[in-house]
Design a protein around this motif. Structure first.
Motif, short mmCIF file in Angstrom:
data_model
loop_
_atom_site.label_atom_id
_atom_site.label_comp_id
_atom_site.label_asym_id
_atom_site.label_seq_id
_atom_site.Cartn_x
_atom_site.Cartn_y
_atom_site.Cartn_z
N MET A 176 0.84 -1.19 0.00
CA MET A 176 0.00 0.00 0.00
C MET A 176 0.88 1.24 0.00
O MET A 176 1.75 1.39 0.84
N ALA A 177 0.63 2.16 -0.94
CA ALA A 177 1.36 3.42 -0.96
C ALA A 177 0.51 4.47 -0.27
O ALA A 177 -0.63 4.71 -0.63
N VAL A 178 1.04 5.08 0.75
CA VAL A 178 0.33 6.10 1.51
C VAL A 178 1.26 7.27 1.75
O VAL A 178 2.45 7.22 1.47
N THR A 179 0.68 8.34 2.26
CA THR A 179 1.48 9.51 2.55
C THR A 179 2.38 9.25 3.75
O THR A 179 2.10 8.42 4.59
N THR A 180 3.48 9.96 3.81
CA THR A 180 4.41 9.86 4.93
C THR A 180 4.27 11.09 5.80
O THR A 180 4.33 12.21 5.30
N ARG A 181 4.10 10.89 7.07
CA ARG A 181 3.90 12.01 7.98
C ARG A 181 5.21 12.76 8.20
O ARG A 181 6.25 12.16 8.43
N THR A 182 5.13 14.06 8.12
CA THR A 182 6.28 14.91 8.41
C THR A 182 5.81 15.99 9.38
O THR A 182 5.14 16.94 8.99
N ASP A 183 6.09 15.84 10.65
CA ASP A 183 5.62 16.78 11.66
C ASP A 183 6.18 18.17 11.38
O ASP A 183 7.34 18.35 11.04
N GLY A 184 5.31 19.16 11.56
CA GLY A 184 5.71 20.54 11.36
C GLY A 184 5.66 21.00 9.91
O GLY A 184 5.95 22.15 9.63
N SER A 185 5.26 20.14 8.99
CA SER A 185 5.19 20.51 7.59
C SER A 185 3.90 21.27 7.32
O SER A 185 3.02 21.40 8.17
N GLU A 186 3.79 21.81 6.11
CA GLU A 186 2.57 22.48 5.68
C GLU A 186 1.40 21.50 5.76
O GLU A 186 1.52 20.35 5.35
N ASN A 212 -5.75 4.66 -6.43
CA ASN A 212 -4.94 5.74 -7.00
C ASN A 212 -3.93 6.30 -6.00
O ASN A 212 -3.32 7.35 -6.25
N GLN A 213 -3.76 5.60 -4.87
CA GLN A 213 -2.79 6.00 -3.85
C GLN A 213 -3.02 7.46 -3.44
O GLN A 213 -2.13 8.31 -3.56
N PRO A 214 -4.22 7.79 -2.94
CA PRO A 214 -4.57 9.18 -2.68
C PRO A 214 -3.87 9.76 -1.46
O PRO A 214 -3.48 9.04 -0.54
N ASP A 215 -3.74 11.08 -1.46
CA ASP A 215 -3.25 11.78 -0.28
C ASP A 215 -4.25 11.68 0.87
O ASP A 215 -3.87 11.62 2.03
N ILE A 216 -5.54 11.72 0.52
CA ILE A 216 -6.61 11.83 1.51
C ILE A 216 -7.68 10.79 1.22
O ILE A 216 -8.06 10.59 0.06
N ARG A 252 -3.23 17.89 8.93
CA ARG A 252 -1.91 17.46 8.51
C ARG A 252 -1.91 16.01 8.06
O ARG A 252 -2.88 15.27 8.28
N GLU A 253 -0.82 15.61 7.41
CA GLU A 253 -0.68 14.24 6.95
C GLU A 253 -0.82 13.26 8.10
O GLU A 253 -0.33 13.48 9.21
N ASN A 254 -1.51 12.15 7.83
CA ASN A 254 -1.69 11.04 8.75
C ASN A 254 -2.60 11.38 9.93
O ASN A 254 -2.70 10.60 10.87
#
Length: 241
Positions: free
Chosen positions: A1-11, A170-174, A41-43
């Protein structure tokens, strides 16, 4: 599964600023959203809650690029999509957002594999790659032995799993889920929520619309709407401290 990677403090992956949405009904103007501000935010795993008519479905339609705000801005991964035209919105919607609906929205004459392939067809993906990706996500949601079954040959929970697989292909962001357990019995609903939990643990950003408190408890964060405004926005753990 391709998913988003969390980056703390990012936009934030989602940022809505002073969002208003008005509808005309005859001579009346309905103010569905009245200055909504929110960042996700991501995740994050967010439950959007509120009574009927609170604006939660309108907000989800804007976040999902199915509708535009009357005023205000919606930024998705740094892009001001509130300014996009219909074709650009459709491209964003297909590539970056996965939808899970209460009513499944599956094609009755297509089997599970074919239903999951549909977003890839709109994206111009070749048949061999489409088939491989659709098989992979159906296996991911536990339907490796139901790929050739049509919706009428599947249980409600299995149909919702097909819908989740289609949303993920489609490996969505959300991942947006609108009352995803509304047409399911309680045990099957819990199974679907367990699946969402697994996806979130793997890094998926999930926004869930629900009016059921026990479903919302699965999310980390609750955003409450009333009369088109955010009245509460808190981490679930804080409410149970």
């Amino acid at each position: 599964m391709a998913v988003t990677t969390r980056t703390d403090g990012s936009e934030p992956v989602i940022r809505v600023q002073d969002i208003h949405k008005n509808y005309r009904m005859g001579s009346d103007t309905i103010h569905a959203l009245n200055g909504v501000d929110c960042a996700i935010r991501e995740n994050e795993y967010v439950a959007v809650m509120g009574p009927s008519g609170s604006g939660k479905s309108t907000l989800m339609n804007i976040i999902g690029c199915l509708d535009r705000p009357s005023s205000g801005e919606y930024w998705l991964s740094g892009q001001n999509v509130s300014k996009f035209g219909d074709r650009a919105l459709a491209r964003v919607r297909n590539a970056r957002i996965g939808f899970v609906f209460q009513t499944f929205n599956l094609l009755p004459r297509a089997n599970a594999l074919q239903n999951v392939e549909i977003p890839l067809m709109y994206g111009g993906i070749g048949r061999r790659q489409r088939r491989a990706r659709a098989r992979a996500v159906l296996e991911q949601v536990g339907l490796e032995d139901r790929m050739k079954h049509k919706p009428s040959e599947l249980s409600g929970g299995q149909r919702q799993r097909v819908a989740v697989a289609r949303a993920l292909v489609n490996q969505p962001d959300i991942l947006l889920a609108d009352e995803p357990t509304g047409n399911l019995d309680s045990r099957t609903g819990e199974d679907i929520m367990d699946l969402f939990g697994t996806l979130h643990d793997a890094g998926q950003t999930i926004i869930l619309v629900t009016h059921e408190s026990h479903i919302a408890q699965r999310a980390q964060r609750h955003v409450h709407l009333h009369d088109g405004v955010v009245t509460q926005d808190h981490q679930w753990s804080e409410t149970n401290a």
